[in-house]
Design an enzyme around this catalytic site. Structure first.
Site, PDB file in Angstrom:
ATOM      1  CE  LYS A  66      16.133   5.922  10.025  1.00  0.00           C
ATOM      2  NZ  LYS A  66      16.926   7.007  10.610  1.00  0.00           N
ATOM      3  NE  ARG A  93      20.940   1.657  14.013  1.00  0.00           N
ATOM      4  CZ  ARG A  93      19.652   1.881  14.218  1.00  0.00           C
ATOM      5  NH1 ARG A  93      18.887   2.306  13.208  1.00  0.00           N
ATOM      6  NH2 ARG A  93      19.106   1.698  15.398  1.00  0.00           N
TER       7      ARG A  93
END
Length: 277
Positions: A223, A258
């Site tokens: 991210k 995740r």
């Protein structure tokens, strides 16, 4: 009915959820997230050690466009159907904001619905999930993919973690009222969704506070918060940061992590487990 509490019982390390994008325009994989190659990627992630898979047919990266439910169904349901044929024991999650997509996937007994919109986009999603006997992930977010970077949505005062917990608690109330059992809810802090990088890092440091709600699922793989810190504009170059952050999540007893890079994260968790044994 899928019983999340039973599934998580006795787990002594975080479960690794492999990300299977079937969008064609993933923020981290670009065109490599093509629906045509999704089955091969899903099987590879299972072979690399993924405990479960999260399958998504609509990108929710900042600036992404909404696609019609029928198109999203056409991307994810054939994949779910084929996985049920070749890997019938695989635990599957569907990453969607839409009740129509969830209903179509639940026909193939998917175990989890993962709602990045925290029931704000389609409140019927909770009702459909409950009827299908699946668990529900409430992922914190504000605004839409088109507006989430606007300053108004990134204002949490001086307590980003407290605000996230409070807003997830309200979403849980809605889900429970729609029939989802409280012990079938998972909570995701929503890293990168309506949060500036420095807020993401503060939230990560305090991620264990979400446990007051219930079990936690966290996804920070590749991210922008990692790119901001490491000076890595290319998401594919954020593997080391992803592994380090995943180990931190493990230390904070996060139940599910995740990730895109399943093998590398599984290897790191095995080393950690050995050292702690």
């Amino acid at each position: 009915m899928f019983e999340l509490e039973t599934y998580l019982a006795g787990v002594h390390r975080p479960l690794v959820m492999g990300i299977v994008n079937a969008t064609g325009d993933s923020f981290s994989e670009g065109s490599a997230s093509s629906p045509e190659t999704a089955l091969d990627r899903a099987l590879r992630l299972l072979d690399e050690g993924a405990d479960l898979l999260d399958i998504g047919g609509e990108s929710t990266r900042p600036g992404s466009a909404v696609i019609p439910p029928a198109e999203e169904i056409g991307r994810v349901v054939p994949l779910v159907r084929e996985l049920r044929r070749v890997r019938p024991s695989a635990v599957l999650s569907i990453d969607t904001r839409k009740s129509e997509v969830a209903a179509a996937a639940l026909e193939y007994r998917v175990e989890i619905i993962n709602d990045v919109a925290m029931l704000r986009y389609d409140p019927r999603l909770a009702e459909v999930t409950a009827a299908g006997g699946a668990a529900l992930v409430l992922s914190h977010s504000r605004g839409t993919p088109q507006t989430m970077r606007d300053p108004v949505w990134c204002d949490y005062g001086d307590d980003v973690a407290g605000s996230v917990v409070a807003e997830l608690k309200e979403a849980a109330r809605v889900a429970i009222a729609a029939g989802v059992p409280e012990n079938n809810l998972l909570y995701d802090p929503g890293f990168g969704f309506a949060k500036r990088p420095e807020q993401d890092w503060e939230l990560l440091k305090r991620v264990d506070e979400l446990h007051e709600l219930g079990p936690v699922l966290a996804g920070l793989s590749r991210k922008s918060m990692l790119g901001w810190l490491l000076g890595q504009p290319d998401p594919a170059e954020r593997l080391a940061g992803t592994v380090a952050a995943s180990l931190f999540l493990a230390d904070r007893s996060v139940e599910i992590i995740r990730v895109h890079d399943v093998r590398q994260v599984c290897d790191a968790l095995k080393v950690r487990e050995k050292l702690l044994s």
